[in-house]
Design a protein around this motif. Sequence first.
Motif, PDB file in Angstrom:
ATOM      1  N   SER A 198       0.564  -1.196  -0.086  1.00 50.39           N
ATOM      2  CA  SER A 198       0.356   0.006  -0.020  1.00 50.39           C
ATOM      3  C   SER A 198       0.856   1.039  -0.157  1.00 50.39           C
ATOM      4  O   SER A 198       1.687   1.141   0.160  1.00 50.39           O
ATOM      5  N   ASP A 199       0.183   1.999  -0.477  1.00 49.25           N
ATOM      6  CA  ASP A 199       0.931   3.669  -0.582  1.00 49.25           C
ATOM      7  C   ASP A 199       0.922   4.322   1.006  1.00 49.25           C
ATOM      8  O   ASP A 199       1.886   4.970   1.194  1.00 49.25           O
ATOM      9  N   ALA A 200      -0.401   3.848   1.266  1.00 49.80           N
ATOM     10  CA  ALA A 200      -0.453   4.578   2.447  1.00 49.80           C
ATOM     11  C   ALA A 200       0.319   3.342   4.045  1.00 49.80           C
ATOM     12  O   ALA A 200       0.460   2.554   3.711  1.00 49.80           O
ATOM     13  N   VAL A 201       0.837   4.455   5.200  1.00 48.68           N
ATOM     14  CA  VAL A 201       2.058   4.123   5.763  1.00 48.68           C
ATOM     15  C   VAL A 201       1.197   5.023   7.472  1.00 48.68           C
ATOM     16  O   VAL A 201       1.230   5.639   7.708  1.00 48.68           O
ATOM     17  N   GLU A 202       0.871   3.630   8.227  1.00 48.28           N
ATOM     18  CA  GLU A 202       0.697   4.013   9.316  1.00 48.28           C
ATOM     19  C   GLU A 202       2.119   3.431  10.574  1.00 48.28           C
ATOM     20  O   GLU A 202       2.624   2.715  10.399  1.00 48.28           O
ATOM     21  N   VAL A 203       1.726   4.740  11.313  1.00 46.73           N
ATOM     22  CA  VAL A 203       3.044   4.921  12.001  1.00 46.73           C
ATOM     23  C   VAL A 203       2.579   4.619  13.721  1.00 46.73           C
ATOM     24  O   VAL A 203       1.678   5.101  13.554  1.00 46.73           O
ATOM     25  N   ILE A 204       3.098   3.664  14.029  1.00 49.53           N
ATOM     26  CA  ILE A 204       2.470   3.046  16.079  1.00 49.53           C
ATOM     27  C   ILE A 204       4.199   3.863  16.925  1.00 49.53           C
ATOM     28  O   ILE A 204       4.742   2.771  16.226  1.00 49.53           O
ATOM     29  N   ILE A 205       3.589   4.476  17.521  1.00 49.92           N
ATOM     30  CA  ILE A 205       4.646   4.683  18.391  1.00 49.92           C
ATOM     31  C   ILE A 205       4.492   5.124  19.757  1.00 49.92           C
ATOM     32  O   ILE A 205       3.443   5.894  20.301  1.00 49.92           O
ATOM     33  N   GLU A 206       5.072   3.988  20.449  1.00 45.28           N
ATOM     34  CA  GLU A 206       4.677   4.088  22.141  1.00 45.28           C
ATOM     35  C   GLU A 206       6.113   3.922  22.727  1.00 45.28           C
ATOM     36  O   GLU A 206       7.253   3.973  22.643  1.00 45.28           O
ATOM     37  N   THR A 207       6.441   5.653  23.644  1.00 46.44           N
ATOM     38  CA  THR A 207       7.103   5.786  24.036  1.00 46.44           C
ATOM     39  C   THR A 207       7.657   6.567  26.196  1.00 46.44           C
ATOM     40  O   THR A 207       6.188   6.799  26.316  1.00 46.44           O
ATOM     41  N   GLU A 208       8.917   5.854  26.105  1.00 49.06           N
ATOM     42  CA  GLU A 208       8.335   6.977  27.354  1.00 49.06           C
ATOM     43  C   GLU A 208       9.973   7.753  27.363  1.00 49.06           C
ATOM     44  O   GLU A 208      11.030   7.919  26.778  1.00 49.06           O
ATOM     45  N   PHE A 209       9.759   8.985  28.063  1.00 47.36           N
ATOM     46  CA  PHE A 209      10.623  10.041  28.231  1.00 47.36           C
ATOM     47  C   PHE A 209      11.221  10.144  29.678  1.00 47.36           C
ATOM     48  O   PHE A 209      10.636  10.366  30.619  1.00 47.36           O
ATOM     49  N   SER A 210      12.648  10.144  29.701  1.00 49.06           N
ATOM     50  CA  SER A 210      12.707  10.922  31.351  1.00 49.06           C
ATOM     51  C   SER A 210      13.893  12.105  31.229  1.00 49.06           C
ATOM     52  O   SER A 210      14.030  12.759  30.356  1.00 49.06           O
ATOM     53  N   GLY A 211      13.279  12.960  31.898  1.00 48.23           N
ATOM     54  CA  GLY A 211      13.144  13.912  32.482  1.00 48.23           C
ATOM     55  C   GLY A 211      13.771  14.537  33.693  1.00 48.23           C
ATOM     56  O   GLY A 211      14.923  14.792  33.707  1.00 48.23           O
ATOM     57  N   PRO A 212      13.688  16.383  34.218  1.00 50.41           N
ATOM     58  CA  PRO A 212      14.283  16.623  35.182  1.00 50.41           C
ATOM     59  C   PRO A 212      15.224  15.489  35.955  1.00 50.41           C
ATOM     60  O   PRO A 212      13.689  15.383  36.951  1.00 50.41           O
ATOM     61  N   ALA A 213      15.704  16.085  37.028  1.00 49.40           N
ATOM     62  CA  ALA A 213      16.077  15.463  37.630  1.00 49.40           C
ATOM     63  C   ALA A 213      15.578  15.555  38.576  1.00 49.40           C
ATOM     64  O   ALA A 213      15.012  16.582  39.332  1.00 49.40           O
ATOM     65  N   TRP A 214      14.687  14.492  39.664  1.00 55.05           N
ATOM     66  CA  TRP A 214      13.749  14.722  40.768  1.00 55.05           C
ATOM     67  C   TRP A 214      14.944  15.268  42.286  1.00 55.05           C
ATOM     68  O   TRP A 214      16.007  14.839  42.373  1.00 55.05           O
ATOM     69  N   SER A 215      14.023  16.173  43.434  1.00 49.85           N
ATOM     70  CA  SER A 215      14.786  16.116  44.386  1.00 49.85           C
ATOM     71  C   SER A 215      14.213  15.369  45.789  1.00 49.85           C
ATOM     72  O   SER A 215      13.053  15.412  45.319  1.00 49.85           O
ATOM     73  N   ALA A 216      14.095  14.845  46.404  1.00 48.25           N
ATOM     74  CA  ALA A 216      14.173  14.177  47.308  1.00 48.25           C
ATOM     75  C   ALA A 216      13.796  15.034  48.191  1.00 48.25           C
ATOM     76  O   ALA A 216      14.556  15.832  48.471  1.00 48.25           O
ATOM     77  N   PRO A 217      12.530  14.923  49.044  1.00 51.23           N
ATOM     78  CA  PRO A 217      11.638  15.523  50.186  1.00 51.23           C
ATOM     79  C   PRO A 217      13.059  15.072  51.303  1.00 51.23           C
ATOM     80  O   PRO A 217      14.025  14.411  50.882  1.00 51.23           O
ATOM     81  N   PRO A 218      13.237  16.682  52.553  1.00 53.97           N
ATOM     82  CA  PRO A 218      13.752  16.102  52.960  1.00 53.97           C
ATOM     83  C   PRO A 218      13.563  15.438  54.224  1.00 53.97           C
ATOM     84  O   PRO A 218      12.372  15.315  53.984  1.00 53.97           O
ATOM     85  N   VAL A 219      14.569  15.063  54.497  1.00 57.21           N
ATOM     86  CA  VAL A 219      13.997  14.318  56.119  1.00 57.21           C
ATOM     87  C   VAL A 219      13.898  14.172  57.301  1.00 57.21           C
ATOM     88  O   VAL A 219      15.076  15.513  57.671  1.00 57.21           O
ATOM     89  N   THR A 220      12.293  14.910  57.814  1.00 52.11           N
ATOM     90  CA  THR A 220      11.797  14.796  58.923  1.00 52.11           C
ATOM     91  C   THR A 220      12.894  14.240  59.911  1.00 52.11           C
ATOM     92  O   THR A 220      11.886  13.193  60.476  1.00 52.11           O
ATOM     93  N   PRO A 221      13.454  14.246  60.762  1.00 47.70           N
ATOM     94  CA  PRO A 221      13.906  13.922  61.857  1.00 47.70           C
ATOM     95  C   PRO A 221      13.412  13.153  63.372  1.00 47.70           C
ATOM     96  O   PRO A 221      12.468  13.660  63.742  1.00 47.70           O
TER      97      PRO A 221
END
Length: 223
Positions: free
Chosen positions: A198-221
């Motif tokens: 066929s002339d028609a081409v179907e495109v199927i995309i599944e993705t995960e992206f990694s982003g900004p660094a995580w800031s761990a919440p402060p530990v309460t003593p």
Amino acid sequence: MRHSLFVLALVLTACGAPTAPPEAPEPAVEHTAPSGAYSLDKAHSSLIVRLSHMGYSQFTARFETWDADLNLDVTSPENSSINVTIDPRSIASDNPPAGFIDVMRGAEFLNAAAFGEINFRSTSIERTGANTAQITGELTLHGITHPVTLEARFNGGYAGMQLDPNARIGLSAHGTFNRSDFGMAYGIPPEGTNLGVSDAVEVIIETEFSGPAWSAPPVTPSP
């Protein structure tokens, strides 16, 4: 009895048949992912193309080497942008006959020797629902550029955690384009037949992206 049924039918027709209540709009996916620059998590992403083979099946292939960068604006998703690069030499399929991959890479199809990169660059994003959008961009394939629109879905995300100390999001997308628009007309069935690919081409995309660094919440003593 027949007269009663006839009268009942007339009443229902005049009043209108019962209608189902309208479906409630889909709620937005809850997430904690922040805005920022995101890169493709290649281990959790796939790029698949499908074409009708003689009307008997959807021939399925995939690109094994590709990358994407996403600039995400969670407050105004329409201001986000994405750029995708694909190595056409990385095309693969299941159980290919000898020489078949070389044909797909060759001059009659992708011509990877002459055009070493496929690129998609978004030009606009339009929200179509709480979790969906149309991503329109310029697809450059076989040395030719044309607009292509993808239907995309945001699957959620998070800001990070101890075992994954970066933000993460998931996206799914699909769309269709005609390969003849990009100078690849070889094997298209003659008009009125299915004898080809066929002339028609179907495109199927599944993705995960990694982003900004995580800031761990402060530990309460402990007290």
